[in-house]
Motif scaffolding. Sequence first.
Motif, PDB file in Angstrom:
ATOM      1  N   GLN A 183       0.850  -1.074   0.094  1.00  0.00           N
ATOM      2  CA  GLN A 183      -0.009   0.128   0.029  1.00  0.00           C
ATOM      3  C   GLN A 183       0.936   1.207  -0.012  1.00  0.00           C
ATOM      4  OE1 GLN A 183      -2.491  -0.460   3.360  1.00  0.00           O
ATOM      5  NE2 GLN A 183      -3.726  -2.433   2.451  1.00  0.00           N
ATOM      6  N   GLN A 184       2.337   1.034  -0.424  1.00  0.00           N
ATOM      7  CA  GLN A 184       3.045   2.413  -0.460  1.00  0.00           C
ATOM      8  C   GLN A 184       3.601   2.407  -1.961  1.00  0.00           C
ATOM      9  OE1 GLN A 184       5.105   2.389   3.954  1.00  0.00           O
ATOM     10  NE2 GLN A 184       6.660   2.344   2.145  1.00  0.00           N
ATOM     11  N   THR A 185       3.676   3.488  -2.228  1.00  0.00           N
ATOM     12  CA  THR A 185       4.241   3.755  -3.684  1.00  0.00           C
ATOM     13  C   THR A 185       5.725   4.447  -3.785  1.00  0.00           C
ATOM     14  OG1 THR A 185       3.310   5.913  -3.838  1.00  0.00           O
ATOM     15  CG2 THR A 185       2.255   4.243  -4.822  1.00  0.00           C
TER      16      THR A 185
ATOM     17  N   TYR B 264       4.164   4.756   8.581  1.00  0.00           N
ATOM     18  CA  TYR B 264       2.517   4.766   8.848  1.00  0.00           C
ATOM     19  C   TYR B 264       2.496   5.983   9.922  1.00  0.00           C
ATOM     20  CZ  TYR B 264       2.492   0.491   6.004  1.00  0.00           C
ATOM     21  OH  TYR B 264       2.720  -0.338   5.314  1.00  0.00           O
TER      22      TYR B 264
END
Length: 190
Positions: free
Chosen positions: A30-32, A112
């Motif tokens: 869920q990270q780019t 996060y």
Amino acid sequence: MPQNKPLGIVLAGGRSRRFGHDKALAILPQQTQPNVVLAVQKLLPLTAKVFIAANRDNVNALRQLFAETPQVQVCVDQPEFLDCGPLGGLFAVTAQHPMCRSYLMLATDYPYLPVTVLEQLAEKTRRFIQTPVQAHYTLAHFYTDHATVRHFLTSGQQRLQTFIINQADCQPLLVPDSAGLINLNQNPEQ
């Protein structure tokens, strides 16, 4: 936000033994972008400049990653204090500005982390983040200088907790526990 912004420190030089590979350069689900980029993006609006504390293994990759970002400088662990953990990184960073400065520190272990926590920390000096269940010494806002860090390390001490509390005279800044404060060392499968 304080009138004189602190200098930012991103701790990215850990060996990542528990994590299994370089945490700073890791891109989690869920990270780019890599964790180090996320940390820098969070610190830049709150600081005058960001220094990334790197190790010999990731320094070249980090310098390449931030080559086009003039307000970010990558510093590598100094031969005098290799493998001294976060304090070795702090020693490398303070060598760039030896006089006493205000530093806002963030480890890449917290991808996060909500920006609001850093904003609260930026408003208060001599503080580290603490939840009801855990202290987070790599999330701190403090004053120090190069000579103080050198003296601490040459005395044989390497515990960041001891430095933050006893040398930098920091007190806890209490925040609610949240998933954003989970350190990758605690839960590397994230």
